[in-house]
Scaffold this motif. Structure first.
Motif, PDB file in Angstrom:
ATOM      1  N   ILE A  34       0.844  -1.202   0.000  1.00  0.00           N
ATOM      2  CA  ILE A  34       0.000   0.000   0.000  1.00  0.00           C
ATOM      3  C   ILE A  34       0.878   1.249   0.000  1.00  0.00           C
ATOM      4  CG2 ILE A  34      -1.684   1.343   1.313  1.00  0.00           C
ATOM      5  CD1 ILE A  34      -2.814  -1.352   2.349  1.00  0.00           C
ATOM      6  N   GLU A  35       1.925   1.238   0.814  1.00  0.00           N
ATOM      7  CA  GLU A  35       2.831   2.398   0.892  1.00  0.00           C
ATOM      8  C   GLU A  35       3.454   2.733  -0.452  1.00  0.00           C
ATOM      9  OE1 GLU A  35       4.960   3.208   5.110  1.00  0.00           O
ATOM     10  OE2 GLU A  35       5.619   1.444   4.026  1.00  0.00           O
ATOM     11  N   ARG A  36       3.696   1.721  -1.244  1.00  0.00           N
ATOM     12  CA  ARG A  36       4.333   1.942  -2.551  1.00  0.00           C
ATOM     13  C   ARG A  36       3.435   2.717  -3.508  1.00  0.00           C
ATOM     14  NH1 ARG A  36       6.449  -3.406  -4.887  1.00  0.00           N
ATOM     15  NH2 ARG A  36       6.709  -2.016  -6.660  1.00  0.00           N
ATOM     16  N   ILE A  37       2.153   2.831  -3.208  1.00  0.00           N
ATOM     17  CA  ILE A  37       1.214   3.545  -4.072  1.00  0.00           C
ATOM     18  C   ILE A  37       1.389   5.061  -3.942  1.00  0.00           C
ATOM     19  CG2 ILE A  37      -1.235   4.019  -4.457  1.00  0.00           C
ATOM     20  CD1 ILE A  37      -1.788   1.141  -3.504  1.00  0.00           C
ATOM     21  N   GLU A  38       1.730   5.537  -2.764  1.00  0.00           N
ATOM     22  CA  GLU A  38       1.783   6.982  -2.504  1.00  0.00           C
ATOM     23  C   GLU A  38       2.627   7.776  -3.499  1.00  0.00           C
ATOM     24  OE1 GLU A  38       1.012   8.197   1.959  1.00  0.00           O
ATOM     25  OE2 GLU A  38       2.575   6.668   1.808  1.00  0.00           O
ATOM     26  N   PRO A  39       3.864   7.385  -3.766  1.00  0.00           N
ATOM     27  CA  PRO A  39       4.656   8.177  -4.722  1.00  0.00           C
ATOM     28  C   PRO A  39       4.018   8.227  -6.115  1.00  0.00           C
ATOM     29  CG  PRO A  39       6.077   6.664  -3.519  1.00  0.00           C
ATOM     30  CD  PRO A  39       4.662   6.319  -3.170  1.00  0.00           C
ATOM     31  N   GLN A  40       3.339   7.161  -6.481  1.00  0.00           N
ATOM     32  CA  GLN A  40       2.685   7.138  -7.792  1.00  0.00           C
ATOM     33  C   GLN A  40       1.557   8.169  -7.862  1.00  0.00           C
ATOM     34  OE1 GLN A  40       4.046   5.229 -10.171  1.00  0.00           O
ATOM     35  NE2 GLN A  40       5.519   4.643  -8.604  1.00  0.00           N
ATOM     36  N   LEU A  41       0.863   8.359  -6.748  1.00  0.00           N
ATOM     37  CA  LEU A  41      -0.235   9.329  -6.719  1.00  0.00           C
ATOM     38  C   LEU A  41       0.266  10.755  -6.772  1.00  0.00           C
ATOM     39  CD1 LEU A  41      -2.693   7.695  -4.192  1.00  0.00           C
ATOM     40  CD2 LEU A  41      -2.911   7.835  -6.667  1.00  0.00           C
ATOM     41  N   LEU A  42       1.436  10.997  -6.193  1.00  0.00           N
ATOM     42  CA  LEU A  42       2.005  12.346  -6.250  1.00  0.00           C
ATOM     43  C   LEU A  42       2.438  12.676  -7.672  1.00  0.00           C
ATOM     44  CD1 LEU A  42       4.107  12.463  -2.962  1.00  0.00           C
ATOM     45  CD2 LEU A  42       1.974  13.664  -3.447  1.00  0.00           C
ATOM     46  N   GLY A  43       2.929  11.649  -8.372  1.00  0.00           N
ATOM     47  CA  GLY A  43       3.306  11.819  -9.771  1.00  0.00           C
ATOM     48  C   GLY A  43       4.300  12.937  -9.995  1.00  0.00           C
TER      49      GLY A  43
END
Length: 130
Positions: A34-43
């Motif tokens: 789940i944590e790995r998703i955060e940087p992708q959302l910031l883009g």
């Protein structure tokens, strides 16, 4: 049909603390994924994305999901310390309901995994459809 399938599976009792610790490992793995998703959302927007209230709510939701997942893992880990090793459970039925092959293997055969199921260096592309 499920009953016929389960009738052919060997029923093996395992120590409850060992089973619980495998669940703890899986929960920590979920939190990591789940944590790995955060940087992708910031883009490409980076920290500027935090000015968007909708994106901020999504990121806070992700943080909460990680905290709850880790909290559940720690809770189970802590209570496992007080469970006697002679308490046995048969996980055959429960494991048969798990859809992900890697998790089914980790929970069902007494294997404790070290590391994460999806390391950062692993190539994308393979997935398991339900």
């Amino acid at each position: 049909m499920q009953t016929d399938y389960l009738g052919h599976m060997p029923h093996v009792e395992e120590a409850l603390p060992e089973v619980l610790m495998r669940i703890v490992t899986e929960l920590h793995d979920v939190a990591y994924l789940i944590e790995r998703i955060e940087p992708q959302l910031l883009g490409d927007e980076g920290v500027d994305a935090l000015a968007n209230p909708d994106k901020m709510m999504v990121l806070q939701g992700i943080d909460l999901a990680v905290q709850k997942t880790r909290g559940l893992a720690e809770f189970i880990d802590t209570i496992t310390a007080s469970v006697p090793d002679h308490w046995l459970v048969d996980v055959t039925t429960a494991v048969s309901l798990v859809k992900l092959a890697d998790m089914k293997k980790a929970l069902g055969n007494g294997m404790l995994r070290h590391g994460h199921s999806q390391p950062l260096t692993k190539a994308a592309g393979d997935f398991e459809a339900f």
